[in-house]
Enzyme design. Structure first.
Site, mmCIF file in Angstrom:
data_model
loop_
_atom_site.group_PDB
_atom_site.id
_atom_site.type_symbol
_atom_site.label_atom_id
_atom_site.label_comp_id
_atom_site.label_asym_id
_atom_site.label_seq_id
_atom_site.Cartn_x
_atom_site.Cartn_y
_atom_site.Cartn_z
ATOM 1 N N GLY A 87 -4.629 4.031 4.006
ATOM 2 C CA GLY A 87 -3.509 4.836 3.965
ATOM 3 C C GLY A 87 -3.939 5.079 5.916
ATOM 4 O O GLY A 87 -3.333 5.719 6.376
ATOM 5 N N THR A 88 -4.279 4.079 6.587
ATOM 6 C CA THR A 88 -4.070 3.662 7.825
ATOM 7 C C THR A 88 -2.929 4.598 8.281
ATOM 8 O O THR A 88 -2.872 5.669 9.536
ATOM 9 C CB THR A 88 -4.193 2.394 8.252
ATOM 10 O OG1 THR A 88 -5.306 1.941 7.773
ATOM 11 C CG2 THR A 88 -4.784 2.454 10.302
ATOM 12 N N THR A 89 -1.785 4.126 8.109
ATOM 13 C CA THR A 89 -0.785 4.330 8.874
ATOM 14 C C THR A 89 -0.272 5.765 8.672
ATOM 15 O O THR A 89 -0.340 6.593 9.373
ATOM 16 C CB THR A 89 0.431 4.151 8.178
ATOM 17 O OG1 THR A 89 0.415 2.523 7.452
ATOM 18 C CG2 THR A 89 1.914 3.959 8.199
ATOM 19 N N HIS A 149 -10.004 -1.360 12.427
ATOM 20 C CA HIS A 149 -10.454 -1.897 10.860
ATOM 21 C C HIS A 149 -11.945 -1.640 11.282
ATOM 22 O O HIS A 149 -12.645 -1.934 10.003
ATOM 23 C CB HIS A 149 -10.322 -2.939 10.190
ATOM 24 C CG HIS A 149 -8.436 -2.012 9.978
ATOM 25 N ND1 HIS A 149 -8.203 -1.334 8.968
ATOM 26 C CD2 HIS A 149 -7.164 -2.976 9.422
ATOM 27 C CE1 HIS A 149 -6.931 -0.946 8.646
ATOM 28 N NE2 HIS A 149 -6.458 -2.262 9.267
ATOM 29 N N ARG A 171 -10.231 4.741 0.660
ATOM 30 C CA ARG A 171 -9.277 5.090 -0.739
ATOM 31 C C ARG A 171 -10.640 4.796 -1.601
ATOM 32 O O ARG A 171 -10.841 3.807 -1.669
ATOM 33 C CB ARG A 171 -8.081 4.399 -0.110
ATOM 34 C CG ARG A 171 -7.351 4.695 -1.307
ATOM 35 C CD ARG A 171 -5.797 3.919 -0.821
ATOM 36 N NE ARG A 171 -4.539 3.574 -1.802
ATOM 37 C CZ ARG A 171 -3.354 4.114 -1.635
ATOM 38 N NH1 ARG A 171 -3.469 3.421 -0.892
ATOM 39 N NH2 ARG A 171 -2.345 4.458 -2.726
ATOM 40 N N ARG A 303 4.919 1.882 0.536
ATOM 41 C CA ARG A 303 5.024 1.902 -0.867
ATOM 42 C C ARG A 303 5.607 2.498 -1.582
ATOM 43 O O ARG A 303 6.171 3.511 -1.286
ATOM 44 C CB ARG A 303 4.244 0.350 -1.302
ATOM 45 C CG ARG A 303 4.906 -0.172 -2.258
ATOM 46 C CD ARG A 303 3.502 -1.335 -2.698
ATOM 47 N NE ARG A 303 2.504 -0.919 -3.403
ATOM 48 C CZ ARG A 303 1.924 -0.695 -4.799
ATOM 49 N NH1 ARG A 303 3.014 -0.778 -5.421
ATOM 50 N NH2 ARG A 303 1.268 -0.020 -4.613
ATOM 51 N N GLY A 305 2.220 5.090 -2.707
ATOM 52 C CA GLY A 305 1.532 5.881 -1.710
ATOM 53 C C GLY A 305 1.085 6.795 -3.032
ATOM 54 O O GLY A 305 0.438 7.905 -2.496
HETATM 55 P P1 A3P Z 1 0.138 1.620 -1.551
HETATM 56 O O1 A3P Z 1 0.231 0.618 -2.008
HETATM 57 O O2 A3P Z 1 -0.484 2.046 -3.136
HETATM 58 O O3 A3P Z 1 1.522 2.729 -1.835
HETATM 59 P P2 A3P Z 1 -2.402 1.655 5.206
HETATM 60 O O4 A3P Z 1 -1.248 2.154 5.761
HETATM 61 O O5 A3P Z 1 -3.673 1.544 5.826
HETATM 62 O O6 A3P Z 1 -1.705 -0.008 4.998
HETATM 63 O O7 A3P Z 1 -1.703 1.780 3.668
HETATM 64 C C1 A3P Z 1 -0.587 1.083 2.896
HETATM 65 C C2 A3P Z 1 -0.871 2.027 2.149
HETATM 66 O O8 A3P Z 1 -0.348 3.554 2.067
HETATM 67 C C3 A3P Z 1 0.158 1.954 1.137
HETATM 68 O O9 A3P Z 1 0.359 1.982 -0.298
HETATM 69 C C4 A3P Z 1 1.463 3.079 1.511
HETATM 70 O O10 A3P Z 1 2.345 3.260 0.462
HETATM 71 C C5 A3P Z 1 0.539 4.370 1.474
HETATM 72 N N1 A3P Z 1 0.757 4.777 2.664
HETATM 73 C C6 A3P Z 1 1.496 4.680 3.718
HETATM 74 N N2 A3P Z 1 2.265 5.561 4.565
HETATM 75 C C7 A3P Z 1 1.973 6.840 3.904
HETATM 76 C C8 A3P Z 1 2.274 7.859 3.591
HETATM 77 N N3 A3P Z 1 3.049 8.342 5.055
HETATM 78 N N4 A3P Z 1 1.902 8.776 3.436
HETATM 79 C C9 A3P Z 1 1.343 8.023 1.562
HETATM 80 N N5 A3P Z 1 0.335 7.627 1.641
HETATM 81 C C10 A3P Z 1 1.181 6.340 2.571
#
Ligand code: A3P
Length: 337
Positions: A87-89, A149, A171, A303, A305
């Site tokens: 959930g980094t983003t 990370h 997570r 994707r 989330g």
């Molecule tokens: P999923 O692949 O399970 O959908 P990171 O940001 O660490 O790369 O993680 C990506 C995961 O966070 C993906 O999960 C993505 O869909 C989800 N994600 C990205 N932006 C999000 C947001 N604004 N709210 C909730 N989940 C989010």
């Protein structure tokens, strides 16, 4: 130490994240170090090295060493820490919006509407210190907001020793794995085909994926957060999903800019959540068509989330194997998923 050359473009048409640091271009000291490290194959025609118990690509190892040697934390800095696909983003978007809410209200001109969160909150070892030992950080106003990370043991000493704040988001490893597998397939060149889920699973469970093993990453911050709650905040993706308003208020408080009563009454918390929602961010033009600095399509970061998406991908055996790892490695420390 000899100045390092920047990572070479070994293939000018490849995006930067796939361009390997050529070992020949590293300083003698780095080459000698890398030669002593255990090595495994990665999923992108690259290899990963085990450094202080964690697996890093040659690029990330280079960025990590640069960052360890040269990053000087300020007491006012805020560092966002996650394992990949935790959930980094989302955390970057939320924290950026919280911190900058006086300058940027959630209006049509908010930077998050035109810039991907990864470009607003850069990774230390993955971007800023990846190709240079001395990035110019003068454009960052205080409090500076960075992401990493890196596991706790690999953080620069100045981060551990200063009063800067660390926000760690983890997570459920099963959802993290599923997200990681999808992401790896999205960013892998089409010519290399899909990675069989069983192969990726095996490496994930052995800990031999980039920034693995996940259990040591999570545990390092969990323990530190128990010892120093004023320095490290330990968050979970699932809590953020379940009670976002509470978590956001706690987060704002922790980083020193809690919401006022008037802001709460004026729905500022809800507005930030809406701005940073998956639905909103993923439908923005910049996130449908743009690329982050290091060349990955912005859309690869969004994707579903969801919590529990693993049920759609893991067999019972796979699920039980991760349960066992969680029980053995984390359960005895009181950490459950
Ligand atoms: P999923 O692949 O399970 O959908 P990171 O940001 O660490 O790369 O993680 C990506 C995961 O966070 C993906 O999960 C993505 O869909 C989800 N994600 C990205 N932006 C999000 C947001 N604004 N709210 C909730 N989940 C989010």
């Amino acid at each position: 130490m000899a100045a390092e050359k920047p990572a070479t473009c070994n293939h000018p048409t490849l995006p930067r994240y796939l361009q390997k640091v050529e070992v020949e271009d590293l300083s003698r000291e780095r080459k000698d170090l890398i030669a002593t490290l255990p090595k495994e194959s990665g999923f992108f025609n690259n290899c990963i090295h085990q450094y202080n118990g964690f697996w890093l690509t040659t690029n990330r190892l280079q960025g990590t060493l640069n960052c360890q040697n040269h990053f000087q934390a300020h007491d006012s800095d805020i560092l966002l820490v996650t394992s990949p696909k935790s959930g980094t983003t989302w955390l970057k978007a939320l924290t950026f919006a919280i911190l900058n809410r006086k300058t940027h209200t959630c209006s049509h001109s908010h930077p998050l509407l035109t810039t991907n969160p990864h470009d607003l909150v850069p990774f230390l070892e993955g971007v800023l210190y990846l190709q240079t030992t001395m990035p110019d950080l003068s454009s960052f106003s205080s409090p500076r907001l960075f992401a990493t990370h890196l596991p706790y043991v690999l953080l620069p000493e100045s981060v551990k020793g200063s009063r800067c704040k660390i926000v760690h988001l983890c997570r459920n490893p099963k959802d993290m794995f599923v997200s990681f597998w999808h992401f790896a397939n999205k960013i892998r060149p089409e010519t290399q085909g899909l990675i069989p889920i069983e192969d990726f699973f095996e490496k994930f469970c052995q800990g031999t994926v980039v920034y693995g093993p996940f259990w040591d990453q999570i545990l390092g911050y969990y323990k530190e957060a128990l010892e120093r709650p004023e320095k490290i905040m330990f968050l979970r993706f699932e809590d953020l999903r379940r009670e976002p308003i509470k978590v956001l208020k706690d987060l704002a408080e922790f980083i020193g800019c809690g919401f006022s009563k008037d802001e709460v009454k004026g729905n500022v918390v809800e507005d930030i959540l809406k701005l940073c929602s998956l639905e909103n961010l993923s439908n923005l033009e910049v996130n449908k068509t743009g690329k982050v600095w290091f060349g990955i399509d912005n859309k690869a970061y969004f994707r579903r989330g969801e919590v529990g998406d693993w049920k759609n991908f893991l067999t019972i055996d796979m699920s039980e194997r991760i349960d066992l790892i969680i029980k053995e490695k984390l359960g005895k420390h009181g950490l459950k998923f």
